[in-house]
Write a protein that holds these residues in place. Structure first.
Motif, PDB file in Angstrom:
ATOM      1  N   PRO A  50       0.821  -1.211   0.000  1.00 19.00           N
ATOM      2  CA  PRO A  50       0.000   0.000   0.000  1.00 19.00           C
ATOM      3  C   PRO A  50       0.854   1.260   0.000  1.00 19.00           C
ATOM      4  N   PHE A  51       0.352   2.294  -0.639  1.00 20.19           N
ATOM      5  CA  PHE A  51       0.976   3.598  -0.572  1.00 20.19           C
ATOM      6  C   PHE A  51      -0.122   4.638  -0.690  1.00 20.19           C
ATOM      7  N   GLY A  52       0.202   5.866  -0.424  1.00 22.41           N
ATOM      8  CA  GLY A  52      -0.804   6.918  -0.417  1.00 22.41           C
ATOM      9  C   GLY A  52      -1.116   7.285   1.013  1.00 22.41           C
ATOM     10  N   GLY A  53      -2.373   7.582   1.313  1.00 26.25           N
ATOM     11  CA  GLY A  53      -2.779   7.937   2.660  1.00 26.25           C
ATOM     12  C   GLY A  53      -3.591   6.833   3.290  1.00 26.25           C
ATOM     13  N   SER A  54      -4.166   7.129   4.441  1.00 26.36           N
ATOM     14  CA  SER A  54      -4.940   6.102   5.131  1.00 26.36           C
ATOM     15  C   SER A  54      -6.234   5.788   4.400  1.00 26.36           C
ATOM     16  N   VAL A  55      -6.672   6.665   3.514  1.00 26.74           N
ATOM     17  CA  VAL A  55      -7.890   6.436   2.754  1.00 26.74           C
ATOM     18  C   VAL A  55      -7.573   5.943   1.341  1.00 26.74           C
ATOM     19  N   ASP A  56      -6.593   6.569   0.698  1.00 26.90           N
ATOM     20  CA  ASP A  56      -6.240   6.240  -0.677  1.00 26.90           C
ATOM     21  C   ASP A  56      -5.183   5.136  -0.691  1.00 26.90           C
ATOM     22  N   VAL A  57      -5.628   3.891  -0.712  1.00 25.25           N
ATOM     23  CA  VAL A  57      -4.711   2.759  -0.726  1.00 25.25           C
ATOM     24  C   VAL A  57      -4.805   2.089  -2.086  1.00 25.25           C
ATOM     25  N   GLN A  58      -3.658   1.909  -2.721  1.00 24.24           N
ATOM     26  CA  GLN A  58      -3.600   1.243  -4.003  1.00 24.24           C
ATOM     27  C   GLN A  58      -2.794  -0.041  -3.851  1.00 24.24           C
ATOM     28  N   VAL A  59      -3.107  -1.034  -4.657  1.00 24.73           N
ATOM     29  CA  VAL A  59      -2.377  -2.294  -4.609  1.00 24.73           C
ATOM     30  C   VAL A  59      -1.326  -2.271  -5.706  1.00 24.73           C
ATOM     31  N   ASP A  60      -0.119  -2.570  -5.319  1.00 25.16           N
ATOM     32  CA  ASP A  60       0.993  -2.547  -6.256  1.00 25.16           C
ATOM     33  C   ASP A  60       1.596  -3.948  -6.292  1.00 25.16           C
ATOM     34  N   LYS A  61       1.350  -4.673  -7.364  1.00 21.26           N
ATOM     35  CA  LYS A  61       1.886  -6.019  -7.495  1.00 21.26           C
ATOM     36  C   LYS A  61       3.106  -5.991  -8.406  1.00 21.26           C
ATOM     37  N   PRO A  62       4.062  -6.864  -8.150  1.00 25.32           N
ATOM     38  CA  PRO A  62       5.231  -6.862  -9.023  1.00 25.32           C
ATOM     39  C   PRO A  62       4.877  -7.329 -10.435  1.00 25.32           C
ATOM     40  N   MET A  63       5.497  -6.692 -11.419  1.00 28.64           N
ATOM     41  CA  MET A  63       5.377  -7.143 -12.800  1.00 28.64           C
ATOM     42  C   MET A  63       6.232  -8.376 -13.008  1.00 28.64           C
ATOM     43  N   LEU A  64       7.292  -8.471 -12.214  1.00 24.77           N
ATOM     44  CA  LEU A  64       8.278  -9.517 -12.406  1.00 24.77           C
ATOM     45  C   LEU A  64       8.826  -9.939 -11.052  1.00 24.77           C
ATOM     46  N   THR A  65       8.967 -11.229 -10.851  1.00 18.54           N
ATOM     47  CA  THR A  65       9.586 -11.767  -9.646  1.00 18.54           C
ATOM     48  C   THR A  65      10.733 -12.679 -10.059  1.00 18.54           C
ATOM     49  N   MET A  66      11.922 -12.354  -9.579  1.00 18.61           N
ATOM     50  CA  MET A  66      13.107 -13.178  -9.843  1.00 18.61           C
ATOM     51  C   MET A  66      13.456 -13.910  -8.556  1.00 18.61           C
ATOM     52  N   VAL A  67      13.605 -15.223  -8.625  1.00 18.82           N
ATOM     53  CA  VAL A  67      13.992 -16.021  -7.461  1.00 18.82           C
ATOM     54  C   VAL A  67      15.390 -16.558  -7.717  1.00 18.82           C
ATOM     55  N   TYR A  68      16.295 -16.264  -6.803  1.00 18.86           N
ATOM     56  CA  TYR A  68      17.686 -16.657  -6.929  1.00 18.86           C
ATOM     57  C   TYR A  68      17.980 -17.899  -6.099  1.00 18.86           C
ATOM     58  N   GLU A  69      18.981 -18.637  -6.498  1.00 16.72           N
ATOM     59  CA  GLU A  69      19.501 -19.706  -5.658  1.00 16.72           C
ATOM     60  C   GLU A  69      20.166 -19.047  -4.448  1.00 16.72           C
ATOM     61  N   PRO A  70      20.213 -19.738  -3.298  1.00 12.63           N
ATOM     62  CA  PRO A  70      20.872 -19.147  -2.132  1.00 12.63           C
ATOM     63  C   PRO A  70      22.304 -18.717  -2.457  1.00 12.63           C
ATOM     64  N   ARG A  71      22.660 -17.535  -2.006  1.00 19.41           N
ATOM     65  CA  ARG A  71      23.992 -16.939  -2.166  1.00 19.41           C
ATOM     66  C   ARG A  71      24.345 -16.593  -3.610  1.00 19.41           C
ATOM     67  N   ALA A  72      23.404 -16.726  -4.524  1.00 22.59           N
ATOM     68  CA  ALA A  72      23.641 -16.341  -5.926  1.00 22.59           C
ATOM     69  C   ALA A  72      23.353 -14.858  -6.089  1.00 22.59           C
ATOM     70  N   VAL A  73      24.117 -14.218  -6.962  1.00 19.88           N
ATOM     71  CA  VAL A  73      23.937 -12.800  -7.230  1.00 19.88           C
ATOM     72  C   VAL A  73      23.685 -12.568  -8.712  1.00 19.88           C
ATOM     73  N   ARG A  74      24.341 -13.316  -9.558  1.00 21.28           N
ATOM     74  CA  ARG A  74      24.229 -13.133 -11.002  1.00 21.28           C
ATOM     75  C   ARG A  74      23.171 -14.055 -11.585  1.00 21.28           C
ATOM     76  N   LEU A  75      22.627 -13.631 -12.710  1.00 23.13           N
ATOM     77  CA  LEU A  75      21.651 -14.446 -13.426  1.00 23.13           C
ATOM     78  C   LEU A  75      22.380 -15.406 -14.355  1.00 23.13           C
ATOM     79  N   ASP A  76      21.841 -16.611 -14.500  1.00 20.13           N
ATOM     80  CA  ASP A  76      22.421 -17.535 -15.476  1.00 20.13           C
ATOM     81  C   ASP A  76      21.925 -17.152 -16.869  1.00 20.13           C
ATOM     82  N   GLY A  77      22.438 -17.828 -17.891  1.00 23.19           N
ATOM     83  CA  GLY A  77      22.112 -17.483 -19.274  1.00 23.19           C
ATOM     84  C   GLY A  77      20.640 -17.567 -19.586  1.00 23.19           C
ATOM     85  N   ASP A  78      19.965 -18.621 -19.105  1.00 25.94           N
ATOM     86  CA  ASP A  78      18.535 -18.794 -19.381  1.00 25.94           C
ATOM     87  C   ASP A  78      17.712 -17.691 -18.725  1.00 25.94           C
ATOM     88  N   ALA A  79      18.020 -17.380 -17.465  1.00 23.59           N
ATOM     89  CA  ALA A  79      17.281 -16.324 -16.761  1.00 23.59           C
ATOM     90  C   ALA A  79      17.531 -14.967 -17.410  1.00 23.59           C
TER      91      ALA A  79
END
Length: 134
Positions: A19-48
């Motif tokens: 939520p963002f805005g005020g106590s009355v004006d609440v909007q839902v903000d969903k991610p367009m994209l979710t990236m899930v990494y392997e533990p301790r990974a920082v870089r993306l592999d070729g496929d990703a």
């Protein structure tokens, strides 16, 4: 189930309500994209990287008109808080650099590292398209 306008390369959970805005004006903000990494990974592999580039090319017009928020989740419940935040920072900044390399202006990219304590929410970077610029 993801909405038709949401793209997920890899996902293990539903999108958060941000939520963002005020106590009355609440909007839902969903991610367009979710990236899930392997533990301790920082870089993306070729496929990703290929899938991410396809996503960015497919949504270039829409994203060009908006600010982009990159949010990395740092699981502060399990393990070292410092490590969780550091890996989140590295992942978010790598995503930011990839966006800049794709031609998105740096001043339209906002980066956030959010602490979470839910064991199922870790090793994740989300990309949001924030409301259109006036």
């Amino acid at each position: 189930k993801p909405s038709p306008d949401e793209t997920r390369i890899v996902s293990t959970r539903q999108a958060d309500l941000d939520p963002f805005g005020g106590s009355v004006d609440v909007q839902v903000d969903k991610p367009m994209l979710t990236m899930v990494y392997e533990p301790r990974a920082v870089r993306l592999d070729g496929d990703a990287t290929l899938k991410l580039n396809e996503f960015l090319n497919r949504n270039k017009d829409e994203l060009a008109e908006r600010r982009i928020r990159v949010r990395a989740l740092a699981n502060v419940r399990d393990g070292s808080v410092t490590d969780a935040r550091r890996f989140g920072y590295y992942r978010a900044m790598a995503m930011r650099q990839l966006l800049i390399d794709q031609g998105y202006p740096a001043n339209k990219i906002v980066v956030a590292i959010d602490d979470v304590s839910d064991a199922d929410r870790h090793d994740v970077v989300e990309l949001f398209a924030i409301r259109k610029e006036d």
